[in-house]
Design an enzyme around this catalytic site. Structure first.
Site, PDB file in Angstrom:
ATOM      1  N   ALA A  32       0.872  -1.192   0.000  1.00 14.26           N
ATOM      2  CA  ALA A  32       0.000   0.000   0.000  1.00 14.26           C
ATOM      3  C   ALA A  32       0.905   1.238   0.000  1.00 14.26           C
ATOM      4  O   ALA A  32       0.783   2.121   0.855  1.00 14.26           O
ATOM      5  CB  ALA A  32      -0.957  -0.011   1.189  1.00 14.26           C
ATOM      6  N   HIS A  34       3.026   4.608  -0.588  1.00 14.26           N
ATOM      7  CA  HIS A  34       2.680   6.032  -0.755  1.00 14.26           C
ATOM      8  C   HIS A  34       3.984   6.822  -0.796  1.00 14.26           C
ATOM      9  O   HIS A  34       5.089   6.242  -0.740  1.00 14.26           O
ATOM     10  CB  HIS A  34       1.769   6.490   0.389  1.00 14.26           C
ATOM     11  CG  HIS A  34       2.279   6.131   1.750  1.00 14.26           C
ATOM     12  ND1 HIS A  34       3.397   6.703   2.299  1.00 14.26           N
ATOM     13  CD2 HIS A  34       1.846   5.216   2.660  1.00 14.26           C
ATOM     14  CE1 HIS A  34       3.615   6.200   3.492  1.00 14.26           C
ATOM     15  NE2 HIS A  34       2.701   5.276   3.740  1.00 14.26           N
ATOM     16  N   GLY A  36       5.573   8.431   1.310  1.00 13.98           N
ATOM     17  CA  GLY A  36       6.494   8.184   2.433  1.00 13.98           C
ATOM     18  C   GLY A  36       7.471   7.073   2.089  1.00 13.98           C
ATOM     19  O   GLY A  36       8.678   7.172   2.340  1.00 13.98           O
ATOM     20  N   HIS A  37       6.941   5.988   1.481  1.00 10.48           N
ATOM     21  CA  HIS A  37       7.822   4.881   1.075  1.00 10.48           C
ATOM     22  C   HIS A  37       8.769   5.333  -0.040  1.00 10.48           C
ATOM     23  O   HIS A  37       9.933   4.967  -0.062  1.00 10.48           O
ATOM     24  CB  HIS A  37       6.998   3.688   0.558  1.00 10.48           C
ATOM     25  CG  HIS A  37       6.114   3.071   1.596  1.00 10.48           C
ATOM     26  ND1 HIS A  37       4.743   3.194   1.577  1.00 10.48           N
ATOM     27  CD2 HIS A  37       6.407   2.316   2.683  1.00 10.48           C
ATOM     28  CE1 HIS A  37       4.225   2.531   2.594  1.00 10.48           C
ATOM     29  NE2 HIS A  37       5.214   1.987   3.289  1.00 10.48           N
ATOM     30  N   GLN A  61       3.070  -9.263  13.411  1.00  6.09           N
ATOM     31  CA  GLN A  61       3.137  -7.968  14.103  1.00  6.09           C
ATOM     32  C   GLN A  61       1.754  -7.354  14.299  1.00  6.09           C
ATOM     33  O   GLN A  61       1.635  -6.247  14.806  1.00  6.09           O
ATOM     34  CB  GLN A  61       4.070  -7.004  13.370  1.00  6.09           C
ATOM     35  CG  GLN A  61       3.569  -6.477  12.037  1.00  6.09           C
ATOM     36  CD  GLN A  61       4.616  -5.620  11.349  1.00  6.09           C
ATOM     37  OE1 GLN A  61       5.594  -6.137  10.801  1.00  6.09           O
ATOM     38  NE2 GLN A  61       4.443  -4.315  11.368  1.00  6.09           N
ATOM     39  N   GLY A 147      10.887   4.836   8.287  1.00  9.62           N
ATOM     40  CA  GLY A 147      10.254   6.150   8.381  1.00  9.62           C
ATOM     41  C   GLY A 147      10.159   6.614   9.824  1.00  9.62           C
ATOM     42  O   GLY A 147       9.925   5.806  10.737  1.00  9.62           O
ATOM     43  N   GLN A 153       9.428   2.038  16.492  1.00 10.44           N
ATOM     44  CA  GLN A 153       9.885   0.891  15.685  1.00 10.44           C
ATOM     45  C   GLN A 153      11.363   1.066  15.319  1.00 10.44           C
ATOM     46  O   GLN A 153      12.140   0.109  15.330  1.00 10.44           O
ATOM     47  CB  GLN A 153       9.033   0.771  14.422  1.00 10.44           C
ATOM     48  CG  GLN A 153       9.590  -0.174  13.380  1.00 10.44           C
ATOM     49  CD  GLN A 153       8.649  -0.403  12.225  1.00 10.44           C
ATOM     50  OE1 GLN A 153       7.743  -1.227  12.328  1.00 10.44           O
ATOM     51  NE2 GLN A 153       8.846   0.281  11.111  1.00 10.44           N
ATOM     52  N   SER A 186      -0.187   3.893   5.166  1.00 13.78           N
ATOM     53  CA  SER A 186      -0.959   2.969   4.321  1.00 13.78           C
ATOM     54  C   SER A 186      -2.401   2.888   4.802  1.00 13.78           C
ATOM     55  O   SER A 186      -3.327   2.716   4.015  1.00 13.78           O
ATOM     56  CB  SER A 186      -0.330   1.582   4.367  1.00 13.78           C
ATOM     57  OG  SER A 186       1.011   1.674   3.937  1.00 13.78           O
ATOM     58  N   ARG A 187      -2.586   3.032   6.114  1.00 13.83           N
ATOM     59  CA  ARG A 187      -3.942   2.930   6.666  1.00 13.83           C
ATOM     60  C   ARG A 187      -4.829   4.117   6.281  1.00 13.83           C
ATOM     61  O   ARG A 187      -6.051   4.025   6.335  1.00 13.83           O
ATOM     62  CB  ARG A 187      -3.886   2.816   8.193  1.00 13.83           C
ATOM     63  CG  ARG A 187      -3.373   1.477   8.678  1.00 13.83           C
ATOM     64  CD  ARG A 187      -3.479   1.369  10.182  1.00 13.83           C
ATOM     65  NE  ARG A 187      -3.168   0.035  10.652  1.00 13.83           N
ATOM     66  CZ  ARG A 187      -1.954  -0.403  10.923  1.00 13.83           C
ATOM     67  NH1 ARG A 187      -0.918   0.402  10.773  1.00 13.83           N
ATOM     68  NH2 ARG A 187      -1.760  -1.637  11.347  1.00 13.83           N
TER      69      ARG A 187
HETATM   70  O1  PAF Z   1       6.909  -0.239   9.077  1.00 17.70           O
HETATM   71  C1  PAF Z   1       6.449  -1.226   8.455  1.00 17.70           C
HETATM   72  O2  PAF Z   1       5.823  -1.108   7.391  1.00 17.70           O
HETATM   73  C2  PAF Z   1       6.631  -2.615   9.036  1.00 17.70           C
HETATM   74  O3  PAF Z   1       6.563  -2.601  10.412  1.00 17.70           O
HETATM   75  C3  PAF Z   1       7.934  -3.296   8.552  1.00 17.70           C
HETATM   76  C4  PAF Z   1       9.175  -2.558   9.021  1.00 17.70           C
HETATM   77  C5  PAF Z   1       7.912  -3.401   7.038  1.00 17.70           C
HETATM   78  C6  PAF Z   1       8.017  -4.725   9.120  1.00 17.70           C
HETATM   79  O4  PAF Z   1       6.938  -5.502   8.698  1.00 17.70           O
END
Ligand code: PAF
Length: 280
Positions: A32, A34, A36-37, A61, A147, A153, A186-187
């Site tokens: 998904a 965007h 940011g990625h 997760q 990010g 994280q 993404s959400r």
């Molecule tokens: O930030 C994310 O999208 C996830 O937590 C990651 C780092 C891809 C691990 O599944």
């Protein structure tokens, strides 16, 4: 761009001559995709020869089955976007490929894994650590990109790298926002137009809190004021905390903006959003 679904093929590909003595930049994602990625990929392209992105919605997760089921899945669009933005390999494994033995390992990150996201999403960081550790072992990147929106994280991944002696550098790339300030996520794709407007209260609260802290108002007063803004049925606050940026310990008195982050999380239209701002 190569699209690879199997771990053994990815390892063999990275082992070929084409990849020898090249700097590998790794961008893990759950799809998904965007801006940011894309910003992570841009940062990676500035300092790496080869860019590998993973697209994998990691079930370990998610602490909430509905959240996992409703997570946006846009694989074809994601692959096109990666190709357009100069990614060299998209690694898109299945659950069976990643968890051949089922999910048998849990990771305890200590205090930092128990507060904020760790408190409200039990097991989340264990799952993140597990999948990122697997990717690091398979890909062995030189540098990996994350990010700032998921600031806690980032600290968890730092702890993973330090504790398990991965020879990998980490980069934390500033959050990309809509022009109104909403952190791209993404959400967000699941929010209505009205929901997106309501969600601005998260970033507005962070900016207001930062201004007030720098002006000398107390942590207690600011926290009370911010919490009072969340009294609608559409937007629910889960936490608002002023913390040390590396340990995520709460601070009660503020005297130095170095290494301080303000973190917020909550729900809009039942969709969980998080955001943060650094003080310096
Ligand atoms: O930030 C994310 O999208 C996830 O937590 C990651 C780092 C891809 C691990 O599944």
């Amino acid at each position: 761009m190569l699209v690879i679904n199997e771990t053994s093929i990815l390892i063999d590909t990275i082992d070929t001559k084409k990849f020898q003595n090249k700097t590998i930049g790794f961008v893990p994602t759950m799809g998904a995709l965007h801006d940011g990625h894309i910003e992570l990929i841009r940062a990676a392209k500035l300092e790496c020869d080869i860019i590998i992105c993973s697209i994998y919605i990691n079930p370990t997760q998610f602490n909430n089955v509905t959240d996992l089921e409703k997570y946006p899945r846009t694989l074809d669009d994601d692959i096109n976007l990666l190709e357009k933005n100069g990614c060299d390999i998209a690694f898109c494994p299945s659950d069976k490929e990643m968890f051949k033995m089922g999910n048998t390992l849990t990771i305890d990150f200590g205090e930092i894994g128990k507060v904020l996201e760790g408190e409200f999403r039990p097991g989340h960081f264990s799952g993140v650590g597990l999948i990122v550790g697997k990717f690091f072992n398979i890909i062995k990147p030189n540098i990996s990109y994350f990010g700032q929106k998921d600031l806690q994280q980032f600290s968890i991944v730092k702890s993973l790298v330090q504790n398990l002696n991965f020879n990998i550098q980490l980069r934390c790339i500033p959050t990309v926002r809509s022009k109104d300030g909403l952190a791209l996520s993404s959400r967000n794709a699941r929010l209505s137009k009205n929901g997106k407007e309501e969600a601005l209260v998260f970033y507005d609260s962070l900016v207001l809190a930062k201004q007030k802290l720098l002006k000398g108002e107390t942590v207690d007063d600011i926290t009370k004021e911010i919490k009072s803004k969340f009294n609608s049925d559409i937007v629910k606050l889960e936490y608002f905390e002023i913390v040390h940026q590396d340990t995520f310990e709460k601070i009660n008195t503020f005297n130095n903006p170095e290494n301080i982050a303000i973190c917020i999380a909550g729900y809009v239209e039942g969709i969980r959003l998080i955001d943060n701002i650094l003080l310096s």
